[in-house]
Design a protein around this motif. Structure first.
Motif, mmCIF file in Angstrom:
data_model
loop_
_atom_site.group_PDB
_atom_site.id
_atom_site.type_symbol
_atom_site.label_atom_id
_atom_site.label_comp_id
_atom_site.label_asym_id
_atom_site.label_seq_id
_atom_site.Cartn_x
_atom_site.Cartn_y
_atom_site.Cartn_z
ATOM 1 N N LEU A 1 0.835 -1.203 0.000
ATOM 2 C CA LEU A 1 0.000 0.000 0.000
ATOM 3 C C LEU A 1 0.873 1.257 0.000
ATOM 4 O O LEU A 1 0.625 2.200 -0.764
ATOM 5 N N THR A 2 1.912 1.250 0.823
ATOM 6 C CA THR A 2 2.847 2.381 0.892
ATOM 7 C C THR A 2 3.523 2.595 -0.454
ATOM 8 O O THR A 2 3.634 3.731 -0.937
ATOM 9 N N MET A 3 3.960 1.508 -1.080
ATOM 10 C CA MET A 3 4.617 1.630 -2.385
ATOM 11 C C MET A 3 3.656 2.145 -3.444
ATOM 12 O O MET A 3 4.042 2.977 -4.275
ATOM 13 N N ASP A 4 2.415 1.678 -3.427
ATOM 14 C CA ASP A 4 1.432 2.164 -4.403
ATOM 15 C C ASP A 4 1.215 3.668 -4.250
ATOM 16 O O ASP A 4 1.175 4.398 -5.244
ATOM 17 N N GLU A 5 1.089 4.122 -3.011
ATOM 18 C CA GLU A 5 0.887 5.551 -2.759
ATOM 19 C C GLU A 5 2.119 6.361 -3.178
ATOM 20 O O GLU A 5 1.989 7.434 -3.775
ATOM 21 N N ALA A 6 3.306 5.853 -2.869
ATOM 22 C CA ALA A 6 4.544 6.553 -3.247
ATOM 23 C C ALA A 6 4.704 6.588 -4.768
ATOM 24 O O ALA A 6 5.081 7.619 -5.333
ATOM 25 N N ARG A 7 4.425 5.475 -5.410
ATOM 26 C CA ARG A 7 4.545 5.403 -6.872
ATOM 27 C C ARG A 7 3.586 6.396 -7.530
ATOM 28 O O ARG A 7 3.972 7.112 -8.463
ATOM 29 N N GLU A 8 2.360 6.457 -7.022
ATOM 30 C CA GLU A 8 1.346 7.363 -7.567
ATOM 31 C C GLU A 8 1.793 8.820 -7.475
ATOM 32 O O GLU A 8 1.512 9.627 -8.363
ATOM 33 N N ARG A 9 2.512 9.153 -6.419
ATOM 34 C CA ARG A 9 2.942 10.542 -6.206
ATOM 35 C C ARG A 9 4.414 10.769 -6.576
ATOM 36 O O ARG A 9 4.978 11.804 -6.278
ATOM 37 N N ARG A 10 5.018 9.747 -7.188
ATOM 38 C CA ARG A 10 6.419 9.815 -7.644
ATOM 39 C C ARG A 10 7.384 10.144 -6.513
ATOM 40 O O ARG A 10 8.278 10.979 -6.655
ATOM 41 N N VAL A 11 7.179 9.486 -5.385
ATOM 42 C CA VAL A 11 8.036 9.665 -4.213
ATOM 43 C C VAL A 11 9.055 8.525 -4.168
ATOM 44 O O VAL A 11 8.694 7.358 -4.298
ATOM 45 N N LYS A 12 10.316 8.889 -4.003
ATOM 46 C CA LYS A 12 11.404 7.913 -3.828
ATOM 47 C C LYS A 12 11.780 7.890 -2.356
ATOM 48 O O LYS A 12 11.972 8.933 -1.731
ATOM 49 N N ILE A 13 11.931 6.682 -1.811
ATOM 50 C CA ILE A 13 12.160 6.481 -0.386
ATOM 51 C C ILE A 13 13.548 5.920 -0.127
ATOM 52 O O ILE A 13 14.034 5.061 -0.864
ATOM 53 N N THR A 14 14.165 6.402 0.954
ATOM 54 C CA THR A 14 15.404 5.822 1.461
ATOM 55 C C THR A 14 15.210 5.540 2.945
ATOM 56 O O THR A 14 14.364 6.156 3.588
ATOM 57 N N THR B 1 12.206 -4.368 -0.704
ATOM 58 C CA THR B 1 12.800 -5.084 -1.838
ATOM 59 C C THR B 1 12.304 -6.521 -1.961
ATOM 60 O O THR B 1 12.757 -7.246 -2.840
ATOM 61 N N GLU B 2 11.358 -6.924 -1.133
ATOM 62 C CA GLU B 2 10.685 -8.222 -1.281
ATOM 63 C C GLU B 2 9.854 -8.250 -2.563
ATOM 64 O O GLU B 2 9.517 -9.327 -3.052
ATOM 65 N N PHE B 3 9.511 -7.089 -3.085
ATOM 66 C CA PHE B 3 8.548 -7.009 -4.166
ATOM 67 C C PHE B 3 9.193 -6.570 -5.471
ATOM 68 O O PHE B 3 9.977 -5.616 -5.502
ATOM 69 N N SER B 4 8.827 -7.248 -6.536
ATOM 70 C CA SER B 4 9.271 -6.870 -7.873
ATOM 71 C C SER B 4 8.789 -5.456 -8.171
ATOM 72 O O SER B 4 7.666 -5.092 -7.829
ATOM 73 N N GLY B 5 9.639 -4.659 -8.783
ATOM 74 C CA GLY B 5 9.272 -3.291 -9.127
ATOM 75 C C GLY B 5 9.478 -2.295 -8.013
ATOM 76 O O GLY B 5 9.163 -1.119 -8.173
ATOM 77 N N SER B 6 10.022 -2.742 -6.887
ATOM 78 C CA SER B 6 10.209 -1.825 -5.764
ATOM 79 C C SER B 6 11.214 -0.723 -6.070
ATOM 80 O O SER B 6 11.190 0.321 -5.427
ATOM 81 N N SER B 7 12.064 -0.921 -7.065
ATOM 82 C CA SER B 7 13.042 0.128 -7.395
ATOM 83 C C SER B 7 12.368 1.387 -7.931
ATOM 84 O O SER B 7 12.980 2.450 -7.961
ATOM 85 N N ASP B 8 11.103 1.294 -8.316
ATOM 86 C CA ASP B 8 10.341 2.493 -8.696
ATOM 87 C C ASP B 8 10.189 3.438 -7.508
ATOM 88 O O ASP B 8 10.009 4.637 -7.692
ATOM 89 N N VAL B 9 10.227 2.866 -6.304
ATOM 90 C CA VAL B 9 9.922 3.607 -5.088
ATOM 91 C C VAL B 9 11.089 3.632 -4.117
ATOM 92 O O VAL B 9 11.416 4.672 -3.562
#
Length: 163
Positions: A12-25, A40-48
């Motif tokens: 859910l956090t990744m979907d919200e971040a991806r939607e708003r183009r937020v990159k997390i560290t 990083t458990e999830f494929s495509g997590s590098s988008d976020v």
């Protein structure tokens, strides 16, 4: 490795971040990289998820995140001041625009009367926003449980800073 509730909250956090183009560290001490591992458990997590810093020792907090040693000496590694500077340091040392930082005492040892086992400070820095902070007192519920509770609290704080 992670309970379903944390996996779902992370998605859910990744979907919200991806939607708003937020990159997390992340800048992690007591969780030892588990926040980064969950993302990083999830494929495509590098988008976020941009990168993670495991700064377990005080010296690593100084060298990697530019947390002043005298501040650590004055307040302790497990403190609001250190958590805030860890988040700000991770933001500066990455290409992310949101940083989550956690520092705490997962146990079973290491606690004191002033900072008992289960004490965790979480901070979240976002470009052009005030740094959020939360002090959590999970209690002596077990090392694994403190770390999982910290991850859940951190994900919830990230979600507060995404909009």
């Amino acid at each position: 490795m992670f309970p379903d509730r944390l996996r779902n909250l992370c998605l859910l956090t990744m979907d919200e971040a991806r939607e708003r183009r937020v990159k997390i560290t992340s800048a992690e001490s007591c969780t030892g990289g588990l926040i980064a591992a969950l993302f990083t458990e999830f494929s495509g997590s590098s988008d976020v998820f941009e990168r993670g810093f495991v700064t377990y020792s005080n010296r690593s907090k100084e060298e990697v995140l530019n947390v002043p040693g005298d501040l650590i000496a004055d307040y302790g590694a497990v403190s609001e001041a250190v958590a805030r500077l860890m988040a700000e340091g991770a933001l500066e040392a990455s290409r992310a625009n949101l940083a989550i930082a956690v520092t705490g005492i997962a146990g079973p040892g290491g606690g004191t009367p002033m900072k008992p086992v289960g004490t965790v400070h979480i901070a979240c820095a976002r470009e052009n926003k005030a740094v959020l902070h939360e002090a959590c007192y999970f209690g002596d519920i077990g090392r694994h449980e403190v770390r999982m509770a910290t991850i859940e609290a951190a994900l919830n704080m990230i979600r507060q800073q995404i909009p």
